[in-house]
Design a protein around this motif. Structure first.
Motif, short mmCIF file in Angstrom:
data_model
loop_
_atom_site.label_atom_id
_atom_site.label_comp_id
_atom_site.label_asym_id
_atom_site.label_seq_id
_atom_site.Cartn_x
_atom_site.Cartn_y
_atom_site.Cartn_z
N LYS B 72 -8.47 -7.58 7.16
CA LYS B 72 -7.17 -7.66 6.51
C LYS B 72 -7.25 -7.03 5.13
CE LYS B 72 -4.74 -11.35 8.76
NZ LYS B 72 -4.23 -12.71 8.71
N GLY B 73 -6.14 -6.46 4.70
CA GLY B 73 -6.09 -5.87 3.37
C GLY B 73 -5.24 -4.62 3.36
N ILE B 74 -4.62 -4.35 2.22
CA ILE B 74 -3.85 -3.12 2.08
C ILE B 74 -4.29 -2.39 0.83
CG2 ILE B 74 -1.70 -3.57 3.33
CD1 ILE B 74 -0.61 -4.58 0.62
N LEU B 76 -3.28 1.02 -1.88
CA LEU B 76 -2.26 1.96 -2.32
C LEU B 76 -3.00 3.14 -2.93
CD1 LEU B 76 0.90 1.86 -2.67
CD2 LEU B 76 0.44 1.22 -5.04
N ILE B 86 0.67 4.09 1.30
CA ILE B 86 0.22 2.73 1.60
C ILE B 86 -0.67 2.79 2.86
CG2 ILE B 86 2.29 2.19 2.98
CD1 ILE B 86 1.10 -0.40 0.63
N ASP B 88 -2.64 0.32 5.73
CA ASP B 88 -2.96 -1.03 6.22
C ASP B 88 -3.97 -0.95 7.35
OD1 ASP B 88 -1.54 -0.43 8.45
OD2 ASP B 88 0.08 -1.83 8.12
N ALA B 90 -4.17 -0.94 10.60
CA ALA B 90 -4.13 0.01 11.68
C ALA B 90 -4.42 1.43 11.20
CB ALA B 90 -2.76 -0.03 12.36
N ASN B 186 -11.73 -5.37 -1.85
CA ASN B 186 -11.01 -6.65 -1.78
C ASN B 186 -10.53 -6.98 -0.39
OD1 ASN B 186 -11.23 -7.38 -4.51
ND2 ASN B 186 -9.65 -5.87 -5.03
N PHE B 187 -10.78 -6.09 0.57
CA PHE B 187 -10.40 -6.39 1.94
C PHE B 187 -11.24 -7.55 2.44
CE2 PHE B 187 -8.98 -1.80 3.15
CZ PHE B 187 -8.00 -1.88 2.19
N THR B 188 -10.70 -8.27 3.40
CA THR B 188 -11.47 -9.38 3.97
C THR B 188 -11.67 -9.15 5.45
OG1 THR B 188 -9.46 -10.63 4.40
CG2 THR B 188 -10.61 -11.09 2.33
N ARG C 110 6.58 4.56 6.51
CA ARG C 110 6.13 4.14 5.17
C ARG C 110 7.32 4.13 4.23
NH1 ARG C 110 0.96 7.58 6.11
NH2 ARG C 110 -0.69 6.05 5.99
N HIS C 139 -0.55 -7.23 -4.76
CA HIS C 139 -0.64 -7.44 -3.31
C HIS C 139 -1.77 -8.39 -3.02
CE1 HIS C 139 -3.19 -3.94 -4.12
NE2 HIS C 139 -3.98 -4.45 -3.20
N ASP C 140 -1.54 -9.23 -2.03
CA ASP C 140 -2.52 -10.17 -1.55
C ASP C 140 -3.14 -9.54 -0.32
OD1 ASP C 140 -3.16 -12.70 0.25
OD2 ASP C 140 -3.06 -13.37 -1.83
N SER C 141 -4.46 -9.76 -0.13
CA SER C 141 -5.09 -9.07 1.00
C SER C 141 -4.54 -9.57 2.34
CB SER C 141 -6.61 -9.24 0.95
OG SER C 141 -6.95 -10.57 1.21
N ARG C 142 -3.82 -10.71 2.31
CA ARG C 142 -3.26 -11.21 3.56
C ARG C 142 -1.84 -10.71 3.81
NH1 ARG C 142 -6.74 -14.71 1.73
NH2 ARG C 142 -8.25 -15.58 3.16
N GLN C 143 -1.24 -10.06 2.77
CA GLN C 143 0.11 -9.53 2.96
C GLN C 143 0.06 -8.08 3.42
OE1 GLN C 143 2.03 -10.26 -0.78
NE2 GLN C 143 2.42 -12.40 -0.30
N ASN C 144 1.20 -7.57 3.79
CA ASN C 144 1.20 -6.23 4.38
C ASN C 144 1.71 -5.13 3.47
OD1 ASN C 144 0.21 -7.05 6.93
ND2 ASN C 144 2.21 -7.98 7.35
N GLY C 145 2.07 -5.44 2.22
CA GLY C 145 2.60 -4.39 1.37
C GLY C 145 2.32 -4.62 -0.10
N VAL C 146 2.62 -3.61 -0.89
CA VAL C 146 2.43 -3.69 -2.34
C VAL C 146 3.79 -3.90 -2.98
CG1 VAL C 146 1.66 -2.45 -4.39
CG2 VAL C 146 0.41 -2.20 -2.25
N LEU C 164 6.36 -1.95 -0.84
CA LEU C 164 6.15 -0.64 -0.23
C LEU C 164 5.19 -0.91 0.91
CD1 LEU C 164 6.19 2.48 -0.20
CD2 LEU C 164 4.27 2.41 -1.79
N ALA C 165 5.62 -0.60 2.12
CA ALA C 165 4.81 -0.97 3.27
C ALA C 165 5.23 -0.15 4.49
CB ALA C 165 4.97 -2.45 3.58
N TRP C 166 4.52 -0.37 5.59
CA TRP C 166 4.99 0.15 6.87
C TRP C 166 6.13 -0.80 7.27
CZ3 TRP C 166 3.81 4.55 9.40
CH2 TRP C 166 2.62 5.21 9.10
N ARG C 297 -5.03 -5.11 16.57
CA ARG C 297 -3.88 -4.30 16.18
C ARG C 297 -4.29 -2.84 16.21
NH1 ARG C 297 -3.23 -8.49 13.03
NH2 ARG C 297 -1.19 -9.46 12.82
N PHE C 298 -3.44 -2.00 16.79
CA PHE C 298 -3.70 -0.57 16.68
C PHE C 298 -2.36 0.14 16.68
CE2 PHE C 298 -2.87 0.46 21.09
CZ PHE C 298 -3.09 -0.75 21.71
N LEU C 312 3.30 0.18 15.92
CA LEU C 312 2.20 -0.76 15.74
C LEU C 312 2.15 -1.68 16.94
CD1 LEU C 312 -0.01 -1.80 13.80
CD2 LEU C 312 1.63 -3.54 13.13
#
Lengths: 361, 361, 361
Positions: B72-74, B76, B86, B88, B90, B186-188, C110, C139-146, C164-166, C297-298, C312
């Motif tokens: 997990k992690g995103i 920029l 961005i 993620d 995938a 910082n990815f986990t 994006r 951004h948190d590493s568990r979230q999907n965007g900034v 900003l995300a997919w 996920r792919f 996705l």
């Protein structure tokens, strides 16, 4: 106080008693010769087998390793349906294998089409005369589509059931000889292998210290002239394994690359070298050629104006399985004592048992 | 009837004969002390080494395990050619590895283009003055295209052979420092590991019974504060292995995550816990830095108006290899007896051998 | 000259001296019976345990193997968002696993979109009232965007931070029951396994010599009726492992297929047969159901008019791990002698030790 069945004056005295067998000395040339011969055998076993062959004086550790590979090479094909085409690494390498032959079905879409004759589509219900021969919703796990229940024209002479599928369906043809990417035998693969013996904190890799960048950029492994080059030509791998690359490339196969690291760490580090052996791992028994070779299907997906289509690829490839084996030994006093003790004890007893049998006669 | 060399009255009597050594008792303080000391060593060996250290009273089994991971992690990035972008999971996870740096070549198509100077394209025939320097159909397995035999302008000052290839060709540049996805540290990664000892019908997994969903959704492994959390920060893994993540991320590498399950099943089940150790598996020897790191090329294919193009990606990544080791032991009478017997026998003999040598002097 | 503490006439005579213990014969029914019983136990141990059970007269070798798999089967799904859809091998097989359930998020690009409520997006800063609640660049590493730092409308009633995300973001819903590809239980997998015992130069594969192409094209493994067919129905694998396929398919899982090749090469080759066992490898403990199952996920990437978009896919799948175990044994004189010698020696001593204890009382 009593100890060992006999009465003693005090417990202290008893504690210091030591009992040993009474010994009879036989002074005979024949018996003595056999006795010394037996002792020589024991000694030879301990020195030859336990120490030299099994290295019983060493503590051992098994290898932990990491392998990465990189394939290089380009091929040019000229076929009627695809035209002149260039293939490079990203085109023909599906991670663990090299496609030596790629068969691209035409572009497919999720539509309706005839199932085709039973020769290419096993299972019931392929040829039909009317809709009654086709079962709506029926599908066999070996077929590629779900029947709609209608019977439609497949060719001028033949009618088959209609299916909902990725159309047009694949034809179950035998692979053509020669392979499409015949030049794949000139491709090279760089194998990077790092090993570690955790117990001895010993690290090494197969790119040896004396190998420099300029040598690495142009060398190719050869058992006699370039034994230290970690770049292998696919054709050489096949011929070392006793296989013909072109024959193997038609149906695909699995090729094992074994890297052996047997290291005696009491010796200089430069003696610890990898040994490469190549061997075909899948079956090639001519008497048992059912389902030969190795192939894989995968698809590239495209979207044109919202409609999804795909390019189905059936790749007949050569998969490389790299196996790293190894054992390292280093002198250690504990296994030395244990092995010499055990060797003396076991074979001494075998000797003695032999003598007891001898004397009873 | 005769048995053991002597004549007996009947076979029955012979059957019940028992022969034992005649014993001589030596009553001496020095000999006795050595004798008792030798017996103490044997006893210590059996109790200390065979029983406690080697757990010779237990039957053992090796682990069967299954591992799945989820990253997990995103991140920029803001580069001149791609703009604000961005990334993620995938985007950067190619199944077994995490790309810490992705270099995207421009979109390529199968066309004709100049080969470029020999600095980036090893092998003969890159620079040329006329078509005579270029061989039609020639290609080196290290180059990316097949020569057409023409010599064309590469830059204002330089002419190189024309090739049929995926154009424009990749430039063989050194990877820029710092890595593109610097935030990858910082990815986990969540490691789910289930183990099984088939002989003892014992199952366990690394998500321990007391770990609940809410803890799992926010914890990060830390050897002192959160030793039971199966979620690892990539930067922590690198620093535990004694590596600097940013340095490692530039060229890529292989990181080994070892999970050790040494379980004593005679103890409460909660004592059977996984131990994690991290170690870099590929080479990092500064004296031997030929072909360092780990990278992989792969392509995303597009089709625009029937023409195929692709985005070639050269990813410098960190590959995680998760290795599960383990041995379980449980009390069993058979190995207990065998080990105690063997221990007594072997070391007793070593003792005796020592005494025989002593007495002969 | 002196040897063994006594003075001898010459060194030669000393060399041929043989010393043996003086023996005492005890003629007693009780002692003799125990003695013979002890010898019988030793003999039974050597014959029963060392020879028959452990096959101590054989030299052994462990298996080297290669496995390839091929999955077949099609499924038809009818969902509100995708409509009637057909799935075949290239659609649902991500190399090592079979997706039994695929959840396709809508096509993503994006762009900028609201983060959504904290129930689906863990971590701080999801719901907000103004831009001050959102941190630009956070951004948190568990979230999907900034986060962009703006607070925008997510639904009519709720405002969340813009990211900003997919977009659109995935919804963290629980997987629906029943699985989308419920028909996956009728899919079949062909396992091709070739083994090799290098020490004995013995090769075999799991497609046995009597299996022909026509049988292979229609058979399905069944422990009683078709034990030699290497084609397995996924539903059968699950039920043999004591699992319900439909339940397992909802969250995904890891299924272990163990192929055991224990061969006695002193016997006819046809006795050396593979044994298949199936077992679920990931956790299924109802008391410890945190983070159950297996999903991956792919993304499939598309390019429309220069703009990249992607599909996705979150696939809940069943991953098959095929493990090949095996040991072969063949008669060899060296281990035979060593094992018989060791057996005699060790247990003889144990016996003797017992007698010494007995006599001391």
């Amino acid at each position: 106080m009593c100890c060992g069945g006999r009465c003693c004056v005090s417990m202290t005295q008893c504690f210091f008693d030591y009992s040993t067998s009474k010994v009879l000395v036989i002074r005979s040339k024949s018996v003595g010769t056999l006795n010394r011969f037996c002792q020589a055998v024991v000694l030879a076993y301990i020195i030859g087998y336990v120490c030299v062959l099994k290295k019983g004086y060493q503590d051992t550790d098994t290898v932990i390793s990491s392998v990465t590979t990189k394939v290089k090479g380009i091929a040019l094909t000229n076929t009627s349906d695809l035209g002149l085409r260039i293939w490079d690494v990203a085109d023909y390498v599906i991670p663990p294998q090299v496609a030596s032959r790629r068969e691209e079905a035409k572009v497919q879409a999720r539509v309706l089409c005839p199932l085709g004759p039973s020769s290419t589509n096993p299972g019931p219900g392929s040829t039909c005369t009317s809709g009654r021969d086709c079962k709506r919703g029926f599908h066999d796990s070996r077929q590629n589509g779900v029947q709609t229940g209608r019977c439609i024209q497949f060719s001028v002479t033949e009618k088959t059931c209609e299916v909902l599928a990725w159309c047009p369906l694949e034809k179950g043809n035998d692979p053509p000889d020669p392979p499409l990417l015949a030049e794949a035998m000139n491709f090279t693969v760089l194998i990077k292998n790092s090993i570690r013996y955790p117990k001895f904190n010993f690290n090494k890799r197969n790119i040896l210290p004396h190998v420099n960048s300029s040598y690495l950029s142009q060398c190719v492994f050869n058992r006699t002239t370039d034994p230290d080059c970690p770049i292998f030509r696919l054709g050489d791998i096949a011929s070392e394994a006793g296989e013909d690359f072109q024959t193997m490339a038609v149906h695909g196969g699995v090729m094992g690359v074994q890297i052996l690291w047997d290291c005696n760490l009491d010796m200089p580090e430069s003696w610890c070298m990898p040994t490469y052996t190549f061997r075909r791992l899948d079956n090639k028994d001519p008497d048992n050629n059912v389902a030969p070779g190795y192939n894989i299907r995968f698809a590239k997906y495209y979207k044109n104006g919202g409609k999804e289509s795909r390019n189905l690829v059936k790749g007949y490839g050569i998969r490389f399985e790299i196996m790293v084996f190894g054992k390292a030994g280093k002198f250690n006093i504990v296994p030395t004592l244990l092995n010499i003790g055990a060797g003396l004890a076991l074979l001494g007893l075998v000797c003695r048992a032999f003598w007891i049998l001898k004397l009873y006669d």
